[in-house]
Design a protein around this motif. Structure first.
Motif, PDB file in Angstrom:
ATOM      1  N   VAL A  15      14.683   6.055  -2.553  1.00 21.70           N
ATOM      2  CA  VAL A  15      14.982   6.021  -1.119  1.00 21.70           C
ATOM      3  C   VAL A  15      14.002   5.108  -0.389  1.00 21.70           C
ATOM      4  CG1 VAL A  15      14.981   7.434   0.983  1.00 21.70           C
ATOM      5  CG2 VAL A  15      16.125   8.265  -1.064  1.00 21.70           C
ATOM      6  N   VAL A  16      12.718   5.202  -0.733  1.00 19.13           N
ATOM      7  CA  VAL A  16      11.711   4.348  -0.095  1.00 19.13           C
ATOM      8  C   VAL A  16      11.959   2.888  -0.443  1.00 19.13           C
ATOM      9  CG1 VAL A  16       9.255   3.759  -0.073  1.00 19.13           C
ATOM     10  CG2 VAL A  16       9.964   6.144   0.094  1.00 19.13           C
ATOM     11  N   ALA A  17      12.351   2.613  -1.694  1.00 21.56           N
ATOM     12  CA  ALA A  17      12.599   1.231  -2.115  1.00 21.56           C
ATOM     13  C   ALA A  17      13.800   0.626  -1.384  1.00 21.56           C
ATOM     14  CB  ALA A  17      12.818   1.174  -3.624  1.00 21.56           C
ATOM     15  N   LEU A  18      14.756   1.458  -0.974  1.00 18.50           N
ATOM     16  CA  LEU A  18      15.945   0.959  -0.285  1.00 18.50           C
ATOM     17  C   LEU A  18      15.749   0.793   1.216  1.00 18.50           C
ATOM     18  CD1 LEU A  18      18.658   2.991  -2.200  1.00 18.50           C
ATOM     19  CD2 LEU A  18      18.133   0.555  -2.428  1.00 18.50           C
ATOM     20  N   THR A  19      14.646   1.284   1.753  1.00 19.03           N
ATOM     21  CA  THR A  19      14.369   1.145   3.179  1.00 19.03           C
ATOM     22  C   THR A  19      13.597  -0.150   3.416  1.00 19.03           C
ATOM     23  OG1 THR A  19      12.314   2.388   2.997  1.00 19.03           O
ATOM     24  CG2 THR A  19      14.295   3.648   3.541  1.00 19.03           C
ATOM     25  N   PRO A  20      13.573  -0.642   4.655  1.00 17.89           N
ATOM     26  CA  PRO A  20      12.867  -1.900   4.924  1.00 17.89           C
ATOM     27  C   PRO A  20      11.355  -1.718   5.114  1.00 17.89           C
ATOM     28  CG  PRO A  20      13.981  -1.153   6.890  1.00 17.89           C
ATOM     29  CD  PRO A  20      14.374  -0.205   5.788  1.00 17.89           C
ATOM     30  N   VAL A  21      10.750  -0.818   4.378  1.00 17.25           N
ATOM     31  CA  VAL A  21       9.307  -0.572   4.466  1.00 17.25           C
ATOM     32  C   VAL A  21       8.579  -1.643   3.656  1.00 17.25           C
ATOM     33  CG1 VAL A  21       7.493   1.081   3.841  1.00 17.25           C
ATOM     34  CG2 VAL A  21       9.656   1.902   4.735  1.00 17.25           C
ATOM     35  N   ASP A  22       7.429  -2.110   4.159  1.00 23.84           N
ATOM     36  CA  ASP A  22       6.603  -3.052   3.412  1.00 23.84           C
ATOM     37  C   ASP A  22       5.929  -2.295   2.268  1.00 23.84           C
ATOM     38  OD1 ASP A  22       5.080  -5.129   2.503  1.00 23.84           O
ATOM     39  OD2 ASP A  22       3.734  -5.192   4.246  1.00 23.84           O
ATOM     40  N   VAL A  23       6.437  -2.508   1.069  1.00 18.28           N
ATOM     41  CA  VAL A  23       5.992  -1.732  -0.087  1.00 18.28           C
ATOM     42  C   VAL A  23       4.529  -2.016  -0.422  1.00 18.28           C
ATOM     43  CG1 VAL A  23       6.488  -1.228  -2.503  1.00 18.28           C
ATOM     44  CG2 VAL A  23       8.346  -1.714  -0.960  1.00 18.28           C
ATOM     45  N   ILE A  24       4.073  -3.240  -0.233  1.00 13.92           N
ATOM     46  CA  ILE A  24       2.681  -3.582  -0.536  1.00 13.92           C
ATOM     47  C   ILE A  24       1.741  -2.799   0.378  1.00 13.92           C
ATOM     48  CG2 ILE A  24       0.985  -5.441  -0.630  1.00 13.92           C
ATOM     49  CD1 ILE A  24       3.146  -5.547  -2.804  1.00 13.92           C
ATOM     50  N   GLN A  25       2.049  -2.753   1.660  1.00 11.78           N
ATOM     51  CA  GLN A  25       1.223  -1.970   2.596  1.00 11.78           C
ATOM     52  C   GLN A  25       1.262  -0.491   2.239  1.00 11.78           C
ATOM     53  OE1 GLN A  25      -0.808  -4.251   3.774  1.00 11.78           O
ATOM     54  NE2 GLN A  25      -0.791  -3.183   5.715  1.00 11.78           N
ATOM     55  N   LEU A  26       2.409  -0.012   1.788  1.00 14.54           N
ATOM     56  CA  LEU A  26       2.531   1.380   1.375  1.00 14.54           C
ATOM     57  C   LEU A  26       1.654   1.658   0.155  1.00 14.54           C
ATOM     58  CD1 LEU A  26       3.980   4.059   1.932  1.00 14.54           C
ATOM     59  CD2 LEU A  26       5.771   3.301   0.371  1.00 14.54           C
ATOM     60  N   LEU A  27       1.647   0.745  -0.808  1.00 14.99           N
ATOM     61  CA  LEU A  27       0.801   0.909  -1.988  1.00 14.99           C
ATOM     62  C   LEU A  27      -0.681   0.883  -1.619  1.00 14.99           C
ATOM     63  CD1 LEU A  27       2.657  -1.310  -4.595  1.00 14.99           C
ATOM     64  CD2 LEU A  27       2.383   1.163  -4.652  1.00 14.99           C
ATOM     65  N   ILE A  28      -1.057  -0.018  -0.730  1.00 12.13           N
ATOM     66  CA  ILE A  28      -2.452  -0.082  -0.294  1.00 12.13           C
ATOM     67  C   ILE A  28      -2.841   1.208   0.424  1.00 12.13           C
ATOM     68  CG2 ILE A  28      -4.046  -1.263   1.282  1.00 12.13           C
ATOM     69  CD1 ILE A  28      -2.552  -3.858   0.544  1.00 12.13           C
ATOM     70  N   GLY A  29      -1.955   1.708   1.264  1.00 12.42           N
ATOM     71  CA  GLY A  29      -2.226   2.964   1.980  1.00 12.42           C
ATOM     72  C   GLY A  29      -2.392   4.144   1.048  1.00 12.42           C
ATOM     73  N   THR A  30      -1.560   4.213   0.002  1.00 10.82           N
ATOM     74  CA  THR A  30      -1.699   5.331  -0.931  1.00 10.82           C
ATOM     75  C   THR A  30      -2.992   5.229  -1.732  1.00 10.82           C
ATOM     76  OG1 THR A  30      -0.399   4.171  -2.606  1.00 10.82           O
ATOM     77  CG2 THR A  30       0.772   5.714  -1.167  1.00 10.82           C
ATOM     78  N   GLN A  31      -3.433   4.017  -2.040  1.00  7.52           N
ATOM     79  CA  GLN A  31      -4.701   3.855  -2.759  1.00  7.52           C
ATOM     80  C   GLN A  31      -5.893   4.217  -1.875  1.00  7.52           C
ATOM     81  OE1 GLN A  31      -5.044   3.321  -6.075  1.00  7.52           O
ATOM     82  NE2 GLN A  31      -2.839   3.650  -5.936  1.00  7.52           N
ATOM     83  N   VAL A  32      -5.811   3.884  -0.592  1.00  3.49           N
ATOM     84  CA  VAL A  32      -6.861   4.291   0.345  1.00  3.49           C
ATOM     85  C   VAL A  32      -6.915   5.813   0.433  1.00  3.49           C
ATOM     86  CG1 VAL A  32      -7.536   4.284   2.778  1.00  3.49           C
ATOM     87  CG2 VAL A  32      -6.858   2.152   1.669  1.00  3.49           C
ATOM     88  N   LEU A  33      -5.741   6.440   0.515  1.00  5.61           N
ATOM     89  CA  LEU A  33      -5.689   7.901   0.564  1.00  5.61           C
ATOM     90  C   LEU A  33      -6.269   8.510  -0.704  1.00  5.61           C
ATOM     91  CD1 LEU A  33      -4.744  10.399   2.123  1.00  5.61           C
ATOM     92  CD2 LEU A  33      -2.542  10.159   0.962  1.00  5.61           C
TER      93      LEU A  33
END
Length: 94
Positions: A15-33
């Protein structure tokens, strides 16, 4: 239970992959978390590995306890620096 949770994670990822979310920023955010949560997990692990009542002779020796505590403090310090830099970046001060 495990397979149900695994299937739900796969579906959520699709579902996340099909949305227009910037996946790179999402990956960086999860690594920061992950970097911010890791000191908490390390402290819990350190407390458990120091308990002789739980591990008996496999518990940390005093030398290992000092080294492990130093590492946990170092990781916590680096995590704090990361948090401060991230917040300052949000505020436009970094």
């Amino acid at each position: 239970m495990f397979l149900g949770l695994f299937t739900a994670q796969i579906a959520l990822g699709a579902v996340v992959a099909l949305t227009p979310v910037d996946v790179i920023q999402l990956l960086i955010g999860t690594q920061v978390l992950q970097g911010l949560i890791s000191p908490v997990v390390l402290v819990c692990l350190l407390v458990l590995t120091n308990r002789r009542s739980l591990l008996g002779p496999a518990a940390n020796s005093p030398r290992h306890r000092v080294v492990a505590t130093t590492v946990v403090v170092g990781v916590a310090a680096m995590s704090t620096v990361l948090l401060v830099q991230t917040v300052l970046g949000w505020l436009g001060l970094a």
